[in-house]
Write an enzyme that holds these catalytic residues in place. Structure first.
Site, PDB file in Angstrom:
ATOM      1  N   SER A  95       0.797  -1.236   0.000  1.00 36.12           N
ATOM      2  CA  SER A  95       0.000   0.000   0.000  1.00 36.12           C
ATOM      3  C   SER A  95       0.825   1.280   0.000  1.00 36.12           C
ATOM      4  O   SER A  95       0.256   2.353  -0.200  1.00 36.12           O
ATOM      5  CB  SER A  95      -0.932   0.025   1.208  1.00 36.12           C
ATOM      6  OG  SER A  95      -2.039  -0.785   0.951  1.00 36.12           O
TER       7      SER A  95
ATOM      8  N   LYS B  82       0.397   3.381  -2.970  1.00 38.00           N
ATOM      9  CA  LYS B  82      -0.777   4.252  -3.136  1.00 38.00           C
ATOM     10  C   LYS B  82      -0.405   5.734  -3.062  1.00 38.00           C
ATOM     11  O   LYS B  82      -1.121   6.588  -3.581  1.00 38.00           O
ATOM     12  CB  LYS B  82      -1.835   3.919  -2.071  1.00 38.00           C
ATOM     13  CG  LYS B  82      -2.405   2.502  -2.209  1.00 38.00           C
ATOM     14  CD  LYS B  82      -3.262   2.122  -0.999  1.00 38.00           C
ATOM     15  CE  LYS B  82      -3.780   0.703  -1.081  1.00 38.00           C
ATOM     16  NZ  LYS B  82      -4.481   0.269   0.143  1.00 38.00           N
TER      17      LYS B  82
ATOM     18  N   TYR C 216      -4.095  -2.294 -10.054  1.00 37.03           N
ATOM     19  CA  TYR C 216      -3.942  -2.182  -8.594  1.00 37.03           C
ATOM     20  C   TYR C 216      -2.998  -3.256  -8.035  1.00 37.03           C
ATOM     21  O   TYR C 216      -2.045  -2.958  -7.294  1.00 37.03           O
ATOM     22  CB  TYR C 216      -5.328  -2.272  -7.940  1.00 37.03           C
ATOM     23  CG  TYR C 216      -5.285  -2.317  -6.440  1.00 37.03           C
ATOM     24  CD1 TYR C 216      -5.061  -1.160  -5.698  1.00 37.03           C
ATOM     25  CD2 TYR C 216      -5.441  -3.521  -5.754  1.00 37.03           C
ATOM     26  CE1 TYR C 216      -5.004  -1.201  -4.315  1.00 37.03           C
ATOM     27  CE2 TYR C 216      -5.383  -3.570  -4.375  1.00 37.03           C
ATOM     28  CZ  TYR C 216      -5.159  -2.413  -3.657  1.00 37.03           C
ATOM     29  OH  TYR C 216      -5.090  -2.457  -2.288  1.00 37.03           O
TER      30      TYR C 216
ATOM     31  N   TYR D  49      -4.484   3.446   8.142  1.00 34.85           N
ATOM     32  CA  TYR D  49      -5.837   2.889   8.301  1.00 34.85           C
ATOM     33  C   TYR D  49      -6.405   3.258   9.668  1.00 34.85           C
ATOM     34  O   TYR D  49      -6.252   4.396  10.104  1.00 34.85           O
ATOM     35  CB  TYR D  49      -5.829   1.364   8.089  1.00 34.85           C
ATOM     36  CG  TYR D  49      -5.133   0.966   6.820  1.00 34.85           C
ATOM     37  CD1 TYR D  49      -5.624   1.409   5.593  1.00 34.85           C
ATOM     38  CD2 TYR D  49      -3.989   0.189   6.815  1.00 34.85           C
ATOM     39  CE1 TYR D  49      -4.995   1.075   4.410  1.00 34.85           C
ATOM     40  CE2 TYR D  49      -3.352  -0.156   5.636  1.00 34.85           C
ATOM     41  CZ  TYR D  49      -3.864   0.295   4.447  1.00 34.85           C
ATOM     42  OH  TYR D  49      -3.229  -0.029   3.282  1.00 34.85           O
TER      43      TYR D  49
ATOM     44  N   VAL E  91       1.213  -3.808   3.822  1.00 36.22           N
ATOM     45  CA  VAL E  91       1.167  -5.106   4.490  1.00 36.22           C
ATOM     46  C   VAL E  91       2.417  -5.957   4.241  1.00 36.22           C
ATOM     47  O   VAL E  91       2.561  -7.015   4.835  1.00 36.22           O
ATOM     48  CB  VAL E  91      -0.097  -5.933   4.155  1.00 36.22           C
ATOM     49  CG1 VAL E  91      -1.344  -5.307   4.741  1.00 36.22           C
ATOM     50  CG2 VAL E  91      -0.226  -6.176   2.671  1.00 36.22           C
TER      51      VAL E  91
HETATM   52  N1  GLU Z   1      -2.401  -5.230  -1.895  1.00 34.92           N
HETATM   53  C1  GLU Z   1      -2.854  -5.171  -0.546  1.00 34.92           C
HETATM   54  C2  GLU Z   1      -4.344  -5.427  -0.480  1.00 34.92           C
HETATM   55  O1  GLU Z   1      -5.049  -4.918  -1.289  1.00 34.92           O
HETATM   56  C3  GLU Z   1      -2.506  -3.823   0.029  1.00 34.92           C
HETATM   57  C4  GLU Z   1      -2.920  -3.670   1.476  1.00 34.92           C
HETATM   58  C5  GLU Z   1      -1.880  -2.952   2.309  1.00 34.92           C
HETATM   59  O2  GLU Z   1      -0.697  -2.947   1.996  1.00 34.92           O
HETATM   60  O3  GLU Z   1      -2.261  -2.390   3.344  1.00 34.92           O
HETATM   61  O4  GLU Z   1      -4.832  -6.126   0.339  1.00 34.92           O
END
Ligand code: GLU
Length: 309
Positions: A64, A67, A191, A243, A261
């Site tokens: 993430s 992003k 994505y 988050y 993650v």
């Molecule tokens: N590719 C992961 C997902 O969509 C990213 C989530 C993350 O890194 O927090 O679950």
């Protein structure tokens, strides 16, 4: 002020002694294979110097954290109309929650929860084949990191494509609400691939430097984003970058940061440096447990919290 290299080495030594390291993400099977004992940290100072310690040269899945780069790119592409499709408020919910999306009629709370980032991928897909959009994102990351050796880990992308049912649900839901212009499968291809970009702490810290430097790349001298946009991306990282653990991160660490993650965190000390830390074990909110702790120690010892006077 203590010497930065000494502080980094001391943090690495202390983290090596820690027993509780959190849980490595296994819902993407390929990530579950990573050694939880890994730990790396890098600080890219605005003057161009990069200091590292631990496993800072080893590429890991940035997940993430990507992003942040797709948001910068999409804002460059469409400007502020992006905010008609994505909000700017902390979610207070897990990264892959679908509940809020129903209540808020398909407008994701912010660009860093999965639903918001899927909309951003959809924006980047406009006028392109998925392959081209993925190539454009990778080129952007390589250019801000000033490192053409950065690649996408195809095995991680395939692993998530095979098992990412919650993201499939989110994308279908967005489509159902009219907030996805392409077929969910195509948008998710973009994505999953940008989440699978692999970078070392050194590369990631270097890539984040434009956010610490009013939007300018130190190496090329180019403006990557305007200073106002850099400031706003930093604000979103502070309020939404972890988050439902974003408040806790601001409280303990006190700088903008974005987690993934894969166990990485990219953080920004505006005007001073960009930081990357990697420890694969996650806490209950899906953020790197020791990565957060290391950043807390670093900002405290260097007096880098944006809230200190
Ligand atoms: N590719 C992961 C997902 O969509 C990213 C989530 C993350 O890194 O927090 O679950």
């Amino acid at each position: 002020m203590p010497g930065l290299q000494d502080v980094l080495d001391e943090i690495v030594a202390e983290m090596a002694t820690r027993q509780g390291r959190g849980e490595v993400a296994t819902y993407i099977p390929q990530l579950g294979k990573i050694d939880p004992a890994k730990f790396g940290i890098a600080v890219a100072l605005n003057d161009g110097e990069v200091m590292t310690s631990g496993d800072a040269e080893e590429p890991f899945s940035i997940q993430s954290i990507s992003k942040v780069f797709t948001l910068a790119l999409a804002l460059g592409r469409v400007g502020d109309v992006l905010w008609q499709r994505v909000g700017r408020e902390p979610s207070g919910t897990p990264f892959n929650s679908i509940v809020q999306l129903e209540i808020e009629h398909g407008i994701p709370r912010n660009p860093f929860i999965n639903a918001g980032a899927i909309v951003v991928s959809d924006i980047l897909l406009a006028g392109h084949q998925p392959r081209e959009a993925i190539g454009e994102i990778l080129s952007f990351v390589r250019s801000v990191a000033d490192d053409d050796s950065i690649v996408i880990d195809r095995d991680v992308a395939a692993s998530e494509r095979a098992t990412g049912y919650r993201n499939v649900a989110l994308a279908s839901y967005l489509k159902g609400f009219g907030n996805l212009n392409h077929e969910p499968d195509l948008t998710l291809g973009v994505y999953f691939h940008h989440c699978a970009i692999a970078m070392s702490c050194r590369q990631l810290a270097s890539a984040g430097r434009f956010l610490a430097n009013s939007g300018r790349s130190e190496s090329s001298g180019h403006t990557v984003v305007s200073s106002e946009r850099a400031r706003r991306i930093n604000a979103l990282m502070l309020t939404c970058g972890h988050y439902d653990g974003s408040g806790e991160f601001a409280f303990r660490v006190g700088i903008p940061g974005k987690s993934g993650v894969g166990g990485g965190i990219m953080a920004v000390v505006p005007g001073v440096a960009s930081i990357a830390v990697w420890s694969p074990g996650l806490n209950k909110n899906g953020n790197s447990m020791l990565g957060s702790l290391a950043l807390e120690q670093l900002t405290r010892r260097m007096n880098w919290s944006i809230f200190s006077s």
